[in-house]
Design an enzyme around this catalytic site. Sequence first.
Site, PDB file in Angstrom:
ATOM      1  N   GLY A  46      -9.691 -25.028  14.192  1.00 20.44           N
ATOM      2  CA  GLY A  46      -8.658 -26.525  13.432  1.00 20.44           C
ATOM      3  C   GLY A  46      -8.563 -26.459  14.470  1.00 20.44           C
ATOM      4  N   GLN A  51      -5.739 -33.810  19.587  1.00 20.66           N
ATOM      5  CA  GLN A  51      -5.998 -32.261  21.031  1.00 20.66           C
ATOM      6  C   GLN A  51      -6.492 -32.651  21.746  1.00 20.66           C
ATOM      7  OE1 GLN A  51      -5.616 -28.860  17.841  1.00 20.66           O
ATOM      8  NE2 GLN A  51      -5.309 -27.949  19.949  1.00 20.66           N
ATOM      9  N   CYS A  94      -2.929 -21.978  18.860  1.00 18.65           N
ATOM     10  CA  CYS A  94      -2.652 -23.140  18.669  1.00 18.65           C
ATOM     11  C   CYS A  94      -3.916 -23.233  20.289  1.00 18.65           C
ATOM     12  CB  CYS A  94      -1.765 -24.092  18.989  1.00 18.65           C
ATOM     13  SG  CYS A  94      -2.100 -25.965  19.152  1.00 18.65           S
ATOM     14  N   LEU A  95      -4.780 -24.114  19.715  1.00 19.46           N
ATOM     15  CA  LEU A  95      -6.080 -24.238  21.147  1.00 19.46           C
ATOM     16  C   LEU A  95      -5.186 -24.983  22.122  1.00 19.46           C
ATOM     17  CD1 LEU A  95      -9.371 -24.832  19.950  1.00 19.46           C
ATOM     18  CD2 LEU A  95      -8.611 -22.651  20.379  1.00 19.46           C
ATOM     19  N   HIS A 136      -0.536 -26.839  10.269  1.00 19.84           N
ATOM     20  CA  HIS A 136      -0.269 -26.609  11.290  1.00 19.84           C
ATOM     21  C   HIS A 136      -0.992 -27.951  11.826  1.00 19.84           C
ATOM     22  CE1 HIS A 136      -1.107 -24.606  15.339  1.00 19.84           C
ATOM     23  NE2 HIS A 136      -2.162 -25.500  15.659  1.00 19.84           N
ATOM     24  N   GLU A 137      -1.875 -28.230  11.394  1.00 20.43           N
ATOM     25  CA  GLU A 137      -2.813 -29.519  11.695  1.00 20.43           C
ATOM     26  C   GLU A 137      -2.143 -30.398  11.893  1.00 20.43           C
ATOM     27  OE1 GLU A 137      -5.190 -29.070  14.260  1.00 20.43           O
ATOM     28  OE2 GLU A 137      -5.088 -26.063  13.769  1.00 20.43           O
ATOM     29  N   HIS A 140       0.450 -32.071  14.373  1.00 21.16           N
ATOM     30  CA  HIS A 140       0.204 -31.911  15.365  1.00 21.16           C
ATOM     31  C   HIS A 140      -0.321 -33.836  14.876  1.00 21.16           C
ATOM     32  CE1 HIS A 140      -0.980 -29.161  18.309  1.00 21.16           C
ATOM     33  NE2 HIS A 140      -2.094 -28.298  16.774  1.00 21.16           N
TER      34      HIS A 140
HETATM   35 ZN    ZN Z   1      -2.933 -26.194  17.434  1.00 18.87          ZN
END
Ligand code: ZN
Length: 169
Positions: A46, A51, A94-95, A136-137, A140
């Site tokens: 995701g 991000q 998380c990236l 989660h996304e 962000h």
């Molecule tokens: Zn994330």
Amino acid sequence: MALRDIITVPDPRLKQVSTPVDTVDDDLRALMDDMLETMYAAPGIGLAAVQVAVPLRVIVMDLAKGEDAPAPRYFVNPEILWRSDEVTPYEEGCLSVPDIYDEVERPSRVKLRYMNYHGETVEEEAEGVFAVCIQHEMDHLEGVLFIDYLSRLKRSRAVAKVKKAAKAA
Ligand SMILES: [Zn+2]
């Protein structure tokens, strides 16, 4: 399509609140294509636009496993219409916080409304990994990271580790 740079903690741009999208047009689809490619290359399941330093309310996701065919999904201006009282713990990563994993509890099921890749409004229920990932996304989009749910000590350790790894790279 082009790969974009994924920003990592403690970049303050991750803390900004993302802006709603007006219309799903070719420019936005180009962004979503780039985001998907960037997510696959990372690799991740995701990615929110913020991000890649674009603070718009856009998310891409693909929960296909292993040898399964790719199953890209796109969420524009997602809203949560309902959350279950029941919560489930899940080990998240998380990236933007690379190589850090920890358990977060979230509602087990949510009902969503969003616009898809074609600008159509969709309502659907999410459970399992899908429910974890979309929540989660969507965090962000509000400038919230999964490490914000951890203790202050764990959070500062995670940020320090990411900073150190970034410096070494
Ligand atoms: Zn994330």
